[in-house]
Design a protein around this motif. Structure first.
Motif, short mmCIF file in Angstrom:
data_model
loop_
_atom_site.label_atom_id
_atom_site.label_comp_id
_atom_site.label_asym_id
_atom_site.label_seq_id
_atom_site.Cartn_x
_atom_site.Cartn_y
_atom_site.Cartn_z
N UNK A 269 0.84 -1.20 0.00
CA UNK A 269 0.00 0.00 0.00
C UNK A 269 0.87 1.25 0.00
N UNK A 270 1.92 1.25 0.82
CA UNK A 270 2.79 2.42 0.94
C UNK A 270 3.40 2.81 -0.40
N UNK A 271 3.73 1.83 -1.21
CA UNK A 271 4.36 2.10 -2.51
C UNK A 271 3.36 2.00 -3.67
N UNK A 272 2.09 2.19 -3.36
CA UNK A 272 1.07 2.24 -4.41
C UNK A 272 0.97 0.97 -5.22
N UNK A 273 1.29 -0.17 -4.58
CA UNK A 273 1.23 -1.49 -5.22
C UNK A 273 2.19 -1.61 -6.41
N UNK A 274 3.18 -0.73 -6.46
CA UNK A 274 4.26 -0.87 -7.45
C UNK A 274 5.34 -1.72 -6.79
N UNK A 275 5.17 -3.03 -6.88
CA UNK A 275 5.98 -3.95 -6.09
C UNK A 275 7.45 -3.89 -6.43
N UNK A 276 7.77 -3.56 -7.67
CA UNK A 276 9.18 -3.49 -8.04
C UNK A 276 9.84 -2.21 -7.55
N UNK A 277 9.07 -1.33 -6.91
CA UNK A 277 9.62 -0.07 -6.38
C UNK A 277 9.95 -0.16 -4.91
N UNK A 278 9.60 -1.27 -4.25
CA UNK A 278 9.81 -1.40 -2.81
C UNK A 278 11.28 -1.71 -2.52
N UNK A 279 11.98 -0.83 -1.79
CA UNK A 279 13.38 -1.11 -1.45
C UNK A 279 13.47 -2.13 -0.33
N UNK A 280 14.54 -2.89 -0.30
CA UNK A 280 14.72 -3.91 0.73
C UNK A 280 16.14 -3.90 1.25
N UNK A 281 16.36 -4.57 2.36
CA UNK A 281 17.71 -4.77 2.86
C UNK A 281 18.49 -5.54 1.79
#
Length: 272
Positions: A201-213
């Motif tokens: 939800x935070x990234x507008x369901x743009x899953x490839x935009x979510x940063x990770x460790x």
């Protein structure tokens, strides 16, 4: 800019989570040179004294679970639903929330403070036994939504991080709805699922935009035994299937953090 580690530790009928968190906190002091705050309750403290900073909160149950899936008689209450309080309870500007079964065994976690992102957790894990036991956890629910791990959760006090924890509160409070929406199990409540849905939800369901460790989290399933050999060296024992036959195997972990799910084996190490 203050930095520190936050651990939630509410003991239950089977496991003294607070004692395990205290042990992990000592290792944080040693290998990260950071302060630790443990969120717990008076029932878990049980009249004992601890040197680390304690903040009291009411334990919130996520349901019942079997804490060792291959053995009967290990079902207890899982007080795992307080993670949404991290933003408000943390006394630090930059915080890494870790589970009480995350064994700090290096200074690697310090790297997350260098990130430009205000919220990070692990997307990838790997099985330290080499059995690929975490492959089923790459996604969750019938829609195969990406599974993010709440085991290590970094946040920096900011508008984005505050929004993230507001979303986590909303998802937790409406967990039945989101379980139906994502076609995942409702019980017990999983922090991983709450974090995964909230990040989406935070990234507008743009899953490839979510940063990770930016590294995979070393992990061991709850059928693995543990023995500490010295300050940074541990021996793990497990069964591995070769040509259809299960055979005992042993491996050494040295100088690397790892997520160790077998709380009973961890308890033996603490009391050795």
């Amino acid at each position: 800019m203050t930095r520190g580690i936050l651990i939630f530790a509410f003991s239950n009928e089977k496991i003294d989570y607070l004692e395990q968190a205290d042990w992990v906190a000592d290792r944080v002091n040693t290998y990260l040179d950071l302060p630790v705050t443990i969120i717990t309750d008076t029932k878990s403290i049980n009249g004992r004294e601890f040197k680390h900073n304690l903040i009291l909160s009411d334990a919130i149950s996520g349901g019942q679970r079997n804490f060792k899936h291959l053995e009967e008689g290990n079902i207890g209450t899982w007080y795992n639903s307080n993670r949404f309080q991290s933003y408000n309870l943390s006394p630090y500007d930059e915080t890494v929330v870790i589970d009480s079964d995350y064994v700090v065994n290096s200074d690697q976690l310090l790297r997350v403070f260098e990130s430009k992102h205000d919220v990070l957790c692990h997307r990838d894990v790997y099985d330290i036994t080499g059995r690929n036991g975490f492959a089923p956890y790459y996604t969750f629910g019938k829609h195969k939504f990406p599974h993010y791990w709440a085991t290590v959760l970094f946040f920096r006090k900011s508008k984005q991080a505050e929004e993230m924890f507001q979303l986590m509160t909303m998802v937790k409070d409406n967990y039945r709805h989101y379980s139906n929406l994502y076609k995942s199990r409702e019980n017990p409540m999983r922090n991983d699922f709450v974090v995964s849905i909230s990040l989406g939800i935070l990234y507008g369901h743009k899953l490839d935009a979510i940063p990770t460790i930016p590294w995979a989290m070393p992990s061991a399933y709850d059928d693995v035994d543990l023995e500490q050999l010295d300050d940074t060296k541990f021996k793990i024992s497990y069964l591995k299937t070769i040509n259809g036959v299960k055979k005992p195997h042993k491996s050494i972990i040295s100088g690397s953090d790892f997520h160790f799910i077998n709380k009973f084996a961890l308890d033996k190490v603490i009391h050795a």
